[in-house]
Design a protein around this motif. Structure first.
Motif, PDB file in Angstrom:
ATOM      1  N   GLN B 193       0.691  -1.042   0.140  1.00  7.71           N
ATOM      2  CA  GLN B 193      -0.016   0.115  -0.036  1.00  7.71           C
ATOM      3  C   GLN B 193       0.861   1.389  -0.154  1.00  7.71           C
ATOM      4  O   GLN B 193       0.365   2.186  -0.780  1.00  7.71           O
ATOM      5  CB  GLN B 193      -0.769   0.029   1.347  1.00  7.71           C
ATOM      6  CG  GLN B 193      -2.154  -0.919   1.041  1.00  7.71           C
ATOM      7  CD  GLN B 193      -2.901  -0.456   2.336  1.00  7.71           C
ATOM      8  OE1 GLN B 193      -2.777   0.281   3.186  1.00  7.71           O
ATOM      9  NE2 GLN B 193      -4.097  -1.286   2.361  1.00  7.71           N
ATOM     10  N   ALA B 194       1.953   1.147   0.941  1.00 11.70           N
ATOM     11  CA  ALA B 194       2.574   2.484   1.165  1.00 11.70           C
ATOM     12  C   ALA B 194       3.341   2.628  -0.331  1.00 11.70           C
ATOM     13  O   ALA B 194       3.532   3.784  -0.662  1.00 11.70           O
ATOM     14  CB  ALA B 194       3.566   2.099   2.184  1.00 11.70           C
ATOM     15  N   VAL B 197       0.820   4.098  -2.881  1.00 13.69           N
ATOM     16  CA  VAL B 197       0.443   5.311  -2.389  1.00 13.69           C
ATOM     17  C   VAL B 197       1.546   6.507  -2.842  1.00 13.69           C
ATOM     18  O   VAL B 197       1.302   7.475  -3.185  1.00 13.69           O
ATOM     19  CB  VAL B 197      -0.043   5.398  -0.835  1.00 13.69           C
ATOM     20  CG1 VAL B 197       0.200   6.880  -0.293  1.00 13.69           C
ATOM     21  CG2 VAL B 197      -1.151   4.711  -0.610  1.00 13.69           C
ATOM     22  N   ASN B 198       2.875   6.092  -2.371  1.00  9.88           N
ATOM     23  CA  ASN B 198       3.888   6.896  -2.719  1.00  9.88           C
ATOM     24  C   ASN B 198       4.163   7.044  -4.290  1.00  9.88           C
ATOM     25  O   ASN B 198       4.127   8.349  -4.682  1.00  9.88           O
ATOM     26  CB  ASN B 198       5.082   6.566  -2.040  1.00  9.88           C
ATOM     27  CG  ASN B 198       5.250   6.810  -0.709  1.00  9.88           C
ATOM     28  OD1 ASN B 198       4.563   7.910  -0.416  1.00  9.88           O
ATOM     29  ND2 ASN B 198       5.723   5.976   0.156  1.00  9.88           N
ATOM     30  N   VAL B 220      -4.670   6.316   4.943  1.00  5.20           N
ATOM     31  CA  VAL B 220      -4.405   6.705   3.676  1.00  5.20           C
ATOM     32  C   VAL B 220      -4.687   7.918   3.278  1.00  5.20           C
ATOM     33  O   VAL B 220      -3.988   8.453   2.719  1.00  5.20           O
ATOM     34  CB  VAL B 220      -4.784   5.468   2.624  1.00  5.20           C
ATOM     35  CG1 VAL B 220      -4.446   5.714   1.156  1.00  5.20           C
ATOM     36  CG2 VAL B 220      -4.023   3.929   3.116  1.00  5.20           C
ATOM     37  N   HIS B 223      -2.917  10.710   4.669  1.00  2.00           N
ATOM     38  CA  HIS B 223      -1.554  10.877   3.698  1.00  2.00           C
ATOM     39  C   HIS B 223      -1.404  11.534   2.520  1.00  2.00           C
ATOM     40  O   HIS B 223      -0.737  12.148   2.084  1.00  2.00           O
ATOM     41  CB  HIS B 223      -0.845   9.532   3.700  1.00  2.00           C
ATOM     42  CG  HIS B 223       0.567   9.327   3.089  1.00  2.00           C
ATOM     43  ND1 HIS B 223       1.656   9.865   3.835  1.00  2.00           N
ATOM     44  CD2 HIS B 223       1.099   8.865   1.950  1.00  2.00           C
ATOM     45  CE1 HIS B 223       2.788   9.813   3.153  1.00  2.00           C
ATOM     46  NE2 HIS B 223       2.387   9.138   2.258  1.00  2.00           N
ATOM     47  N   GLN B 342       0.902   6.170  10.917  1.00  2.00           N
ATOM     48  CA  GLN B 342       1.672   7.309  10.677  1.00  2.00           C
ATOM     49  C   GLN B 342       3.269   6.631  10.437  1.00  2.00           C
ATOM     50  O   GLN B 342       3.863   7.218   9.363  1.00  2.00           O
ATOM     51  CB  GLN B 342       1.661   8.130  11.839  1.00  2.00           C
ATOM     52  CG  GLN B 342       0.394   8.965  12.011  1.00  2.00           C
ATOM     53  CD  GLN B 342       0.114  10.088  10.907  1.00  2.00           C
ATOM     54  OE1 GLN B 342       1.426  10.686  10.454  1.00  2.00           O
ATOM     55  NE2 GLN B 342      -0.762  10.379  10.407  1.00  2.00           N
ATOM     56  N   ARG B 344       4.303   4.277   9.759  1.00  2.00           N
ATOM     57  CA  ARG B 344       4.544   3.035   8.595  1.00  2.00           C
ATOM     58  C   ARG B 344       4.799   3.951   7.164  1.00  2.00           C
ATOM     59  O   ARG B 344       5.461   3.592   6.523  1.00  2.00           O
ATOM     60  CB  ARG B 344       3.288   2.207   8.570  1.00  2.00           C
ATOM     61  CG  ARG B 344       2.995   1.438   7.141  1.00  2.00           C
ATOM     62  CD  ARG B 344       1.461   0.916   7.284  1.00  2.00           C
ATOM     63  NE  ARG B 344       0.574   1.548   6.517  1.00  2.00           N
ATOM     64  CZ  ARG B 344      -0.665   1.596   6.592  1.00  2.00           C
ATOM     65  NH1 ARG B 344      -1.303   1.136   7.625  1.00  2.00           N
ATOM     66  NH2 ARG B 344      -1.575   1.946   5.778  1.00  2.00           N
ATOM     67  N   LEU B 345       3.924   4.898   7.153  1.00  2.00           N
ATOM     68  CA  LEU B 345       3.968   5.638   5.710  1.00  2.00           C
ATOM     69  C   LEU B 345       5.221   6.686   5.702  1.00  2.00           C
ATOM     70  O   LEU B 345       5.884   6.743   4.920  1.00  2.00           O
ATOM     71  CB  LEU B 345       2.678   6.805   5.843  1.00  2.00           C
ATOM     72  CG  LEU B 345       1.260   5.892   5.618  1.00  2.00           C
ATOM     73  CD1 LEU B 345       0.445   6.700   5.911  1.00  2.00           C
ATOM     74  CD2 LEU B 345       1.242   5.260   4.114  1.00  2.00           C
ATOM     75  N   TYR B 348       8.375   4.529   5.040  1.00  2.00           N
ATOM     76  CA  TYR B 348       8.251   4.343   3.645  1.00  2.00           C
ATOM     77  C   TYR B 348       9.019   5.595   2.734  1.00  2.00           C
ATOM     78  O   TYR B 348       9.602   5.461   2.004  1.00  2.00           O
ATOM     79  CB  TYR B 348       7.150   3.756   3.148  1.00  2.00           C
ATOM     80  CG  TYR B 348       7.533   3.142   1.446  1.00  2.00           C
ATOM     81  CD1 TYR B 348       7.932   2.216   1.417  1.00  2.00           C
ATOM     82  CD2 TYR B 348       7.217   3.972   0.615  1.00  2.00           C
ATOM     83  CE1 TYR B 348       8.520   1.526   0.444  1.00  2.00           C
ATOM     84  CE2 TYR B 348       7.589   3.686  -0.857  1.00  2.00           C
ATOM     85  CZ  TYR B 348       8.124   2.319  -0.843  1.00  2.00           C
ATOM     86  OH  TYR B 348       8.580   1.895  -2.175  1.00  2.00           O
TER      87      TYR B 348
END
Lengths: 298, 363
Positions: B193-194, B197-198, B220, B223, B342, B344-345, B348
């Protein structure tokens, strides 16, 4: 660089652009299975024999020699014997195979093609769905034999009547199968993605829906090929199809039933021919389905 | 916001008729899947659309994309009303609006190679010739973090995250201005996911895309989004900037959503009262405020009057009679997002920067 190594590389964790060895093509995958390979070879042999009948056969299929009537297989000059009129069974079987295959193929292509078209239309244009499917139900309620009788009454008995009857009997079956699998495919996101791209309906059907419905179509077409040949033989047996002198496997089998006790080979040889054709094409269809499915590619 | 909105929905509605009877059918009601939704999307912005299952998020997005015909309302793209365009004009519009789906296993045609999948939209719109499309496929693969040799492979040879990248590359192929992201990461593992998303964030910066981001994972959303629109039962109940919405929600439903975020903190046990009851049927929407059946602060007026979406602060709208009167929101540290999510994102993002420094920049 290392693309020649025997084992495929794992999903690259290392920074390299070398692609793993390519996968084998459809044909290579088809012949890998022994059953598939054998059925493919047999199918080629059967089709080849049918196509080359005029070249391969020693005599004309209508040349009769009453002196050798009902000669058993192995008689001099007659490896498979002769029928009640003294016609060479090798020649008759080759020509019979030719006609039988052509009849089956024509019926499956005509009926299956029209059925698939109706199935895709019903699935894609839901407005027409109910109307088309009720029409198919009506067609489904006519037995093929009955339809053959009616057509023979109108056009006179013969091969065109048989092909037409068998095609008409195939249309609703194919239409239902195609509609069902097309509906399942059309619920998937990649169809919506195709729509979002602005593709034409025809392109969506031909490129996205139809190729993903091929498995059931293939399986049904091969199964139906066998059934159609049996039905066609039955119609010939009833005297609605191929007319007496014509060499056709079904008609020949019917012909031989009068002599089962004295000369069983007259009925057995064309029957074995029908059996082989039905078996080989069923196995081949099965193998083809597996080989065409990219999900099963290793 | 120097220019007008790129995409605008004005009271968009989608009602599905419910019919009874086989021969003589008559309409006995309507499922009001989307019931008057308005929002604006500006260039380069991410608008998140959040809400529970069945609230009409995906339907709204598809109506806006003209994949589903609206029952009412207007869709305005670049100042032009595109609600009823058809034929060549609709095709031209399609080029500007693309979609990425939730399920990476259903969104790619299993019989097309990756190269065919990505090149097809270009072919449909007559962009370039075969050779230039091939080059563009390579470029898109690089852009989405895939490898050149992936072009000849079939979708089943990829993982979920990789497939999602292929789906993103396909959407980017026609150089759209707006991308609808329909829960693009909900079907992926947390670690993947990260990454996705990035990737979406990078692409937005590089290509100036606008995102309509449909999601239910608020971590998410926090973010990626610039603004957040909260949907309930076919209608938007609150819109605000991300920071504002998470720290000062003015609609009781938004508060309930934020309070429902799971937190790994045993001392909070019992402190959260979950929202009682079920989502009412969109076939039978309650009169008055559609949230009153589950609202903890509902009054008599809520059962009778449907509160309009009104501005309660600049850039902050809410549809509640008592939006201003609600008590201060018990905002936990960082607006209620679990610190674990938080971290986790953030972790990454840090890893990505390290890698970007290490990598040789592409020509």
């Amino acid at each position: 660089m290392s693309a020649t190594t025997a084992t495929p590389m794992p999903v690259p964790a290392v920074e390299t652009e070398a692609a793993p060895p390519r996968r084998p093509g459809t044909l290579a995958r088809l012949v890998r299975e022994p059953v598939a390979a054998v059925s493919l070879v047999l199918a080629v042999v059967l089709i080849g024999a049918a196509l080359l009948a005029p070249v391969l056969s020693p005599t004309d299929p209508y040349d009769n020699d009453l002196a050798s009537a009902m000669a058993l297989p192995g008689s001099p000059g007659l490896p498979l014997g002769a029928d009640a009129q003294g016609r060479d069974m090798v020649t008759r079987t080759l020509y019979g195979l030719r006609l039988t295959l052509a009849m089956g193929l024509a019926s499956v292509l005509l009926g299956g093609g029209l059925g698939a078209l109706i199935g895709f239309t019903a699935a894609f244009y839901r407005r027409l769905d109910a109307l088309l499917m009720r029409l198919m139900d009506v067609m489904l309620s006519f037995p093929a034999i009955l339809f053959g009788l009616a057509l023979a009454a109108i056009f006179g008995p013969g091969i065109p009547a048989v092909v037409l009857a068998l095609s008409v009997a195939t249309v609703p079956l194919m239409a239902r199968i195609v509609r069902g699998s097309a509906l399942a495919i059309m619920a998937l996101d990649y169809i919506e993605a195709a729509r979002a791209t602005g593709m034409s309906d025809a392109r969506i059907i031909l490129r996205h829906v139809a190729p993903n419905c091929l498995s059931p179509i293939f399986v049904f077409a091969t199964l139906r090929f066998g059934q159609v040949i049996l039905l066609g033989s039955a119609l010939s047996f009833l005297g609605l199809g191929a007319q007496p002198p014509t060499a056709e496997l079904g008609a020949m089998a019917a012909d031989g039933r009068n002599f089962l006790f004295f000369a069983p080979h007259i009925a057995i040889i064309p029957s074995v021919g029908i059996f082989l054709v039905v078996l080989v094409f069923n196995l081949l269809g099965d193998a083809l389905r597996d080989a065409l499915d990219p999900k099963l590619r290793v | 916001m120097k220019e007008g909105p790129l995409l605008e929905a004005v009271s968009v509605a989608k009602h599905y008729p419910v019919k009874k009877g086989i021969i003589v059918s008559r309409q006995v009601g309507a499922v009001r899947a989307v019931d008057g939704v308005s929002f604006t999307l500006h260039r380069g912005e991410t608008l998140a659309l959040v809400g529970e299952s069945g609230c009409g998020k995906s339907t709204t997005a598809r109506v806006v994309m003209r994949l589903i015909e609206p029952t009412g309302g207007d869709i305005i793209f670049k100042g032009q009303n595109v609600t009823n365009v058809a034929g060549a004009k609709l095709r031209a519009l399609r080029r500007h609006l693309q979609i990425v789906f939730q399920d990476p296993y259903a969104s790619l045609n299993p019989r097309l190679t990756v190269a065919d999948t990505i090149a097809e939209p270009m072919a449909v719109h007559g962009i370039g010739d075969a050779a230039s499309r091939k080059a563009r496929v390579q470029e898109l693969l690089r852009l989405t973090g895939l490898r050149a040799f992936h072009a000849d492979r079939y979708p089943h040879e990829f993982s979920g995250g990789q497939r999602q990248r292929i789906g993103i590359a396909r959407a980017l192929a026609v150089e759209p201005e707006v991308m609808v992201l329909d829960e693009p990461v909900s079907a992926l593992d947390v670690s993947i996911q990260a990454q996705v998303v990035n990737l979406l964030g990078d692409l937005q910066q590089r290509l100036g895309l606008s995102y309509l981001f449909i999601a239910h994972d608020l971590a998410v959303v926090k973010h990626v989004a610039d603004r957040v629109a909260v949907m309930y039962l076919g209608r938007i109940v609150e819109v605000a900037g991300k920071r504002e919405l998470f720290s000062n929600p003015r609609h009781p439903y938004t508060r309930a959503l934020l309070a429902a975020i799971p937190r790994p903190d045993p001392s909070r046990r019992g402190a959260v009262t979950p929202l009682g009851g079920d989502l009412p049927s969109p076939l039978n929407i309650p009169p008055g405020c559609r949230f009153h059946t589950r609202c903890p602060v509902a009054q008599a007026v809520c059962r009778e009057q449907d509160p309009p979406l009104r501005e309660i602060a600049p850039g902050h709208t809410a549809a509640c009679h008592f939006a201003e009167d609600l008590p201060r929101f018990d905002a936990e540290a960082d607006g209620g997002i679990a610190p674990v999510a938080q971290r986790r994102l953030a972790a990454y993002a840090a890893a990505r920067e390290r890698r970007a420094l290490a990598a040789v920049p592409a020509p």
